[in-house]
Design an enzyme around this catalytic site. Sequence first.
Site, PDB file in Angstrom:
ATOM      1  CG  ASP A 115     106.310 117.236 -16.440  1.00  0.00           C
ATOM      2  OD1 ASP A 115     106.194 116.353 -15.559  1.00  0.00           O
ATOM      3  OD2 ASP A 115     105.773 118.351 -16.350  1.00  0.00           O
ATOM      4  CG  ASP A 133     102.540 114.121 -13.522  1.00  0.00           C
ATOM      5  OD1 ASP A 133     102.593 114.534 -12.351  1.00  0.00           O
ATOM      6  OD2 ASP A 133     103.100 114.695 -14.480  1.00  0.00           O
TER       7      ASP A 133
END
Length: 169
Positions: A115, A133
């Site tokens: 991330d 995402d």
Amino acid sequence: MRTRAAVLVIAAGAALDLVAKAWARAALEPYGAASGFLPFVSLRLTFNEGVSFSLLSFDRERGRLALLAATGLLTALVAVWALRSQGWERLGFSMITAGALANLMDRAAFGAVTDFLGLHVGAWHPFVFNLADVWISLGVALLLIAPFLSGWARKTAPPRQAGSWDGGL
């Protein structure tokens, strides 16, 4: 949307995410300070060993393999839905599949999902995410509004001739 287009959305979405994650791993310091990127988005490299918001993180290899197997099975099911659905639903499921596949490949290769995009409001940084995402979130949003889009398209489309073929979305 045709099957080939759905496969292209899946492949391109997953590839774009994996390239962005590779850049983030090469260019950013793990767990370093967040650096400004956009008004509400910063760059900060983190690794998520669980699923959303680090839920179901496992310390043991067996747990990681179980999580990998479960997410692989769910990704395959969503891919089947993508290829069996039509129109806006196919696009939504294809976007979800692209994100899920990219995160699955990242987890398989590195043991965690990379991330690097941090949402923030002032000094408050609630979470860090990645392009996969974003694809998943946009796909879910599209599935939620698909019935309205399909209804709108039917109302605004010109009448079809008997026997004509419409490839649709």
